[in-house]
Design a protein around this motif. Structure first.
Motif, short mmCIF file in Angstrom:
data_model
loop_
_atom_site.label_atom_id
_atom_site.label_comp_id
_atom_site.label_asym_id
_atom_site.label_seq_id
_atom_site.Cartn_x
_atom_site.Cartn_y
_atom_site.Cartn_z
N ALA A 24 0.83 -1.21 0.00
CA ALA A 24 0.00 0.00 0.00
C ALA A 24 0.86 1.26 0.00
CB ALA A 24 -0.93 -0.01 1.21
N ALA A 25 1.96 1.24 0.74
CA ALA A 25 2.86 2.39 0.77
C ALA A 25 3.50 2.61 -0.60
CB ALA A 25 3.93 2.20 1.84
N ARG A 26 3.90 1.52 -1.24
CA ARG A 26 4.49 1.65 -2.58
C ARG A 26 3.47 2.18 -3.57
NH1 ARG A 26 6.77 -3.31 -1.28
NH2 ARG A 26 5.22 -4.39 -2.53
N ALA A 27 2.23 1.70 -3.49
CA ALA A 27 1.18 2.16 -4.40
C ALA A 27 0.88 3.64 -4.17
CB ALA A 27 -0.08 1.33 -4.22
N SER A 28 0.85 4.05 -2.92
CA SER A 28 0.58 5.45 -2.58
C SER A 28 1.72 6.35 -3.07
CB SER A 28 0.41 5.60 -1.08
OG SER A 28 0.26 6.96 -0.74
N ALA A 29 2.95 5.90 -2.89
CA ALA A 29 4.10 6.68 -3.34
C ALA A 29 4.12 6.78 -4.86
CB ALA A 29 5.39 6.04 -2.84
N ALA A 38 0.61 15.01 -3.42
CA ALA A 38 0.29 13.96 -2.46
C ALA A 38 -1.19 13.64 -2.45
CB ALA A 38 0.73 14.38 -1.06
N GLY A 39 -2.04 14.52 -2.91
CA GLY A 39 -3.48 14.27 -2.95
C GLY A 39 -4.18 14.80 -1.73
N PRO A 40 -5.49 15.06 -1.86
CA PRO A 40 -6.22 15.65 -0.74
C PRO A 40 -6.34 14.74 0.47
CG PRO A 40 -7.70 15.11 -2.55
CD PRO A 40 -6.31 14.87 -3.04
N ALA A 41 -6.42 13.44 0.26
CA ALA A 41 -6.54 12.52 1.40
C ALA A 41 -5.27 12.55 2.24
CB ALA A 41 -6.82 11.11 0.92
#
Length: 75
Positions: A24-29, A38-41
């Protein structure tokens, strides 16, 4: 359940959770690199984190300060 089996199951579950978290961290990065932001979330989570952090600082100061001296935080 024997303690040995319990520990092995815990280790397996912990390893699975670690793999999910790193994926999940890799996908977010990767998503933030592609979009350039970085996106609003992520910004909202950071904002909440900062507010909670300052509330904890205020609580710590209130606990550490004697009752006859009021705490005043200036932002």
């Amino acid at each position: 359940m024997h303690a040995d089996i319990h520990l092995q199951l815990h280790a397996l579950n912990a390893a699975a959770l670690q793999r999910q978290a790193s994926a999940a961290a890799r996908a977010s990065a990767a998503a933030s690199v592609v979009s350039g932001t970085a996106g609003p979330a992520a910004r909202a989570a950071g904002s909440v984190r900062v507010r909670v952090g300052w509330r904890l600082v205020e609580l710590g100061l209130r606990l550490a300060t004697p009752a006859d001296r009021p705490v005043t935080l200036v932002a």
